[in-house]
Design a protein around this motif. Structure first.
Motif, mmCIF file in Angstrom:
data_model
loop_
_atom_site.group_PDB
_atom_site.id
_atom_site.type_symbol
_atom_site.label_atom_id
_atom_site.label_comp_id
_atom_site.label_asym_id
_atom_site.label_seq_id
_atom_site.Cartn_x
_atom_site.Cartn_y
_atom_site.Cartn_z
ATOM 1 N N ASP A 167 0.890 -1.344 0.007
ATOM 2 C CA ASP A 167 -0.113 -0.173 -0.041
ATOM 3 C C ASP A 167 0.914 1.086 0.009
ATOM 4 O OD1 ASP A 167 0.953 -0.122 2.735
ATOM 5 O OD2 ASP A 167 -1.058 0.260 3.784
ATOM 6 N N THR A 168 2.115 1.172 -0.433
ATOM 7 C CA THR A 168 3.245 2.310 -0.618
ATOM 8 C C THR A 168 3.572 2.069 -2.044
ATOM 9 O OG1 THR A 168 4.925 0.973 0.411
ATOM 10 C CG2 THR A 168 3.474 2.437 1.885
ATOM 11 N N LEU A 169 4.209 3.276 -2.321
ATOM 12 C CA LEU A 169 4.781 3.304 -3.758
ATOM 13 C C LEU A 169 6.230 3.086 -3.860
ATOM 14 C CD1 LEU A 169 3.918 4.039 -6.641
ATOM 15 C CD2 LEU A 169 4.546 6.141 -6.216
ATOM 16 N N PRO A 170 6.591 1.831 -4.428
ATOM 17 C CA PRO A 170 8.021 1.606 -4.723
ATOM 18 C C PRO A 170 8.962 2.667 -5.288
ATOM 19 C CG PRO A 170 6.593 -0.251 -5.468
ATOM 20 C CD PRO A 170 5.708 0.853 -5.281
ATOM 21 N N PRO A 171 9.976 3.220 -4.858
ATOM 22 C CA PRO A 171 10.751 4.169 -5.628
ATOM 23 C C PRO A 171 11.124 3.636 -7.098
ATOM 24 C CG PRO A 171 11.358 4.158 -3.185
ATOM 25 C CD PRO A 171 10.345 3.045 -3.397
ATOM 26 N N HIS A 172 11.659 2.537 -6.760
ATOM 27 C CA HIS A 172 12.104 1.775 -8.168
ATOM 28 C C HIS A 172 11.884 0.333 -8.219
ATOM 29 C CE1 HIS A 172 15.484 1.085 -10.963
ATOM 30 N NE2 HIS A 172 14.476 0.722 -11.453
ATOM 31 N N LEU A 173 10.991 0.022 -8.935
ATOM 32 C CA LEU A 173 10.495 -1.507 -8.967
ATOM 33 C C LEU A 173 11.027 -2.069 -10.282
ATOM 34 C CD1 LEU A 173 8.575 -3.748 -8.074
ATOM 35 C CD2 LEU A 173 6.924 -2.896 -9.676
ATOM 36 N N VAL A 174 12.054 -3.019 -9.900
ATOM 37 C CA VAL A 174 12.535 -3.910 -10.806
ATOM 38 C C VAL A 174 11.650 -5.198 -11.089
ATOM 39 C CG1 VAL A 174 14.708 -5.291 -11.866
ATOM 40 C CG2 VAL A 174 14.817 -3.102 -10.257
ATOM 41 N N ILE A 175 11.272 -5.489 -12.237
ATOM 42 C CA ILE A 175 10.465 -6.620 -12.593
ATOM 43 C C ILE A 175 11.121 -7.674 -13.361
ATOM 44 C CG2 ILE A 175 8.268 -7.306 -13.870
ATOM 45 C CD1 ILE A 175 7.185 -4.596 -13.244
ATOM 46 N N VAL A 176 11.474 -8.807 -12.808
ATOM 47 C CA VAL A 176 12.263 -9.765 -13.678
ATOM 48 C C VAL A 176 11.083 -10.584 -14.466
ATOM 49 C CG1 VAL A 176 13.308 -11.792 -13.477
ATOM 50 C CG2 VAL A 176 13.789 -9.800 -11.815
ATOM 51 N N GLY A 177 10.980 -10.439 -15.741
ATOM 52 C CA GLY A 177 10.088 -11.158 -16.668
ATOM 53 C C GLY A 177 9.282 -10.070 -17.578
ATOM 54 N N GLY A 178 9.716 -10.438 -18.682
ATOM 55 C CA GLY A 178 8.801 -9.305 -19.789
ATOM 56 C C GLY A 178 7.622 -10.104 -20.442
#
Length: 459
Positions: A167-178
Motif C-alpha cells: 500500500d506504498t509506492l516503490p521508488p524503483h520497482l525492478v520486474i524480472v520477466g517481460g
C-alpha cells in the motif's frame, strides 16, 4: 469419520463453483473443499484485483493528459496508494464473498474449509474427515513460480500475489520477466509514479507474439518512461543496504540494476505437489500438471482435472470453459472437447492487446497459403478521436479455405473488438462473412472488414 457424496470438488476457483451448481441441480450431493480463498486466482490475485489496479492507473494517466483534451486540472496529479489498495480489496472482497455465499447457500452442497489430500482414488481426507465419492473433480489452480536464481534467497521479493499487499509506492520497482503479468504491473506502477525497469532473459518482450506486436508494446512502455533490459542471460540478486542489486549481464548498458523492490514475474506452476496424487495413481507431466484427455478426464476413471492445474489453459475463461466441457459431457450428453476451442486471450496494458488463434510464426509453420492484413491504429477514427492511436491491427487468413487463422488487435478497445473475430473462427465461417456485415461507426471493430479487404500474401 467418513462421509459419502455423489461428487467431490477440490477448489473453489472458476470451474468448481459453477460445476457444483450444475451437479446439485441434477440432484447430486456435492462436497466442495477450499483451503484458502473462495474464487481462486481470478478473484483474489489475478483478474479482479489487477484490472482494478489497471483502472486506477489509467485514471492517473488520463488525468495527467487532461490538457491534451482541453481539460484543466489544478495542481499536480497524485496517487494515494492506500486508497488504491482499499478500492482493490473492496472489489475483490465482494466477489470472493459472493462466491462463498453462493456455495454455502447451495442446496445439496456441503462446503469444507481445509487442505484436501487423496487417501485412495475414491477417498479424500480433509481435517479429521474422510470424504468418499465415485466422482472427484480437481480445480486446485496454480501459483507463481520462484526459480532458483543466484542470490534469490538473500533478498526480499514480490510475486504477482504478494505485491497486492503493498500500500506504498516503490521508488524503483525492478520486474524480472517481460511477459504478460510483468508488463501489466510495469505500466501500473509506472503510472502510479514509480521508476520501473523490466529485466527479460529473452531478446524481446512477450516472445510468443509476432515481432511487430512485441516491438509496438516495447515502444508503448518506453514512451511512458519504463526502462527495458533484454537478453539478460545471467540474472542474479545482491542485497545493497536498503536496496537490491539485480545483475542482468546484458550485452548493452550497465551490468546491474539497482532497485528498491523486486517483482518476480517468470511464470506459474500448478498447485498439485501437496495433494498426494500418487495415492490415487494420478499421472502428471514433468512440471506437475495433471494429465487429462480431450474431455478433461485423468488417467484414473472417475477423476477429472479442470483449470490451471491441467496445463490446458492458464486463464479464467479456459477454466470456466473446462467446467462447461465437463458438465456438457457428464450431464447433457453433449460431446464437447478441449480441442474444439480456439485459444484467445488479452494483455491488459493500455492500450490492450486482444489475441486469437495462430501467430504469424505458427501460420508459417502450418504449411498453408497465408494472407495477411494490417492497419495502424493511427488510421482508425475511434482511436484518433480518443487521442489513443498507439498500436495496430493484424489478421491472418488461409488463402484456400478463407478461414481466419489468427488475429491481433493492439489498441484502444482491442480486448473487446477481437471478439468479432473469435466468433467467426468458432462458427467456422469464412472471413468474407464479416465483410457483408454493417458495423457501427465510429468503432474499432468497423475496421476489421477494411483490413480483410486489403489482404496480401505473407512475405
Amino acid at each position: 469419520m467418513s462421509r459419502r457424496f455423489d461428487a467431490i470438488i477440490i477448489g473453489a476457483g472458476q470451474a468448481g463453483p459453477p460445476l457444483a451448481g450444475r451437479l446439485t441441480e441434477a440432484g447430486m450431493t456435492v462436497a466442495l473443499i477450499e483451503r484458502k480463498l473462495f474464487g481462486g486466482t481470478c478473484v483474489n490475485t489475478g483478474c479482479t484485483p489487477t484490472k482494478t489496479l489497471v483502472a486506477s492507473a489509467y485514471a492517473a494517466h488520463l488525468a495527467r493528459r487532461a490538457a491534451d483534451y482541453g481539460v484543466t486540472i489544478g495542481g499536480r496529479v497524485g496517487v494515494d496508494m492506500k486508497v488504491v489498495k482499499a478500492r482493490m480489496d473492496a472489489v475483490s472482497g465482494r466477489s470472493r464473498q459472493n462466491v462463498e455465499s453462493w456455495l454455502k447457500g447451495m442446496d445439496k452442497c456441503t462446503v469444507f474449509k481445509g487442505h484436501a489430500r487423496f487417501c485412495s482414488p475414491r477417498e479424500i481426507i480433509v481435517g479429521d474427515e474422510v470424504l468418499i465419492s465415485e466422482r472427484i473433480f480437481l480445480n486446485v489452480g496454480g501459483r507463481a513460480a520462484v526459480p532458483d536464481l543466484p542470490g534469490i534467497d538473500r533478498v526480499k521479493f514480490f510475486t504477482n500475489s504478494s505485491i497486492l499487499e503493498l500500500d506504498t509506492l516503490p521508488p524503483h520497482l525492478v520486474i524480472v520477466g517481460g511477459s504478460y503479468i510483468g508488463l501489466e504491473f510495469a505500466q501500473i506502477y509506472r503510472r502510479f509514479g514509480s521508476e520501473v525497469t523490466i529485466v527479460e532473459k529473452g531478446p524481446r518482450l512477450i516472445g510468443r507474439e509476432d515481432r511487430e506486436i512485441s516491438e509496438a508494446i516495447r515502444e508503448i512502455l518506453e514512451n511512458e518512461g519504463i526502462k527495458i533490459r533484454l537478453d539478460a542471460e545471467c540474472i542474479s540478486f545482491t542485497p545493497k543496504g536498503s536496496q537490491i542489486g539485480v545483475g542482468v549481464e546484458c550485452s548493452t548498458d550497465e551490468p546491474e540494476v539497482l532497485g528498491s523492490h523486486v517483482l518476480l514475474a517468470v511464470g506459474r506452476g500448478p498447485n498439485t505437489d501437496d495433494l498426494d496424487l500418487d495415492k490415487a495413481g494420478l499421472e502428471t507431466d514433468k512440471r506437475g500438471y495433471i494429465s487429462v484427455d480431450d474431455q478433461l478426464r485423468t488417467n484414473v476413471p472417475g477423476i477429472w482435472a479442470l483449470g490451471d492445474c491441467n496445463g490446458r489453459g492458464a486463464f479464467t475463461h479456459t477454466s470456466y470453459n473446462d467446467f462447461e466441457i465437463v458438465a456438457a459431457n457428464l450431464l447433457d450428453n453433449d460431446p464437447r472437447r478441449v480441442s474444439d476451442r480456439t485459444m484467445a486471450y488479452a494483455l491488459y496494458i493500455d492500450p490492450p492487446l486482444g489475441r486469437v488463434g495462430m501467430s504469424e510464426a505458427e501460420a508459417r509453420k502450418s504449411g498453408k497459403r497465408v494472407l495477411v492484413g494490417t492497419r495502424p491504429m493511427s488510421r482508425v477514427s475511434r482511436a484518433i478521436e480518443k487521442g489513443e492511436t498507439q498500436g495496430l491491427m493484424k489478421v491472418l487468413v488461409d488463402a484456400d479455405s478463407k478461414a481466419i487463422l489468427g488475429a491481433a488487435i493492439l489498441g484502444t478497445g482491442g480486448d473487446e473488438a477481437i471478439h468479432g473475430i473469435i466468433d467467426i473462427i468458432h462458427a467456422k465461417a469464412p472471413y468474407t462473412a464479416i465483410q457483408r456485415a454493417m458495423p457501427i461507426h465510429p468503432t474499432v471493430s468497423e475496421l476489421i472488414p477494411t483490413v480483410l479487404g486489403e489482404l496480401k500474401p505473407l512475405a
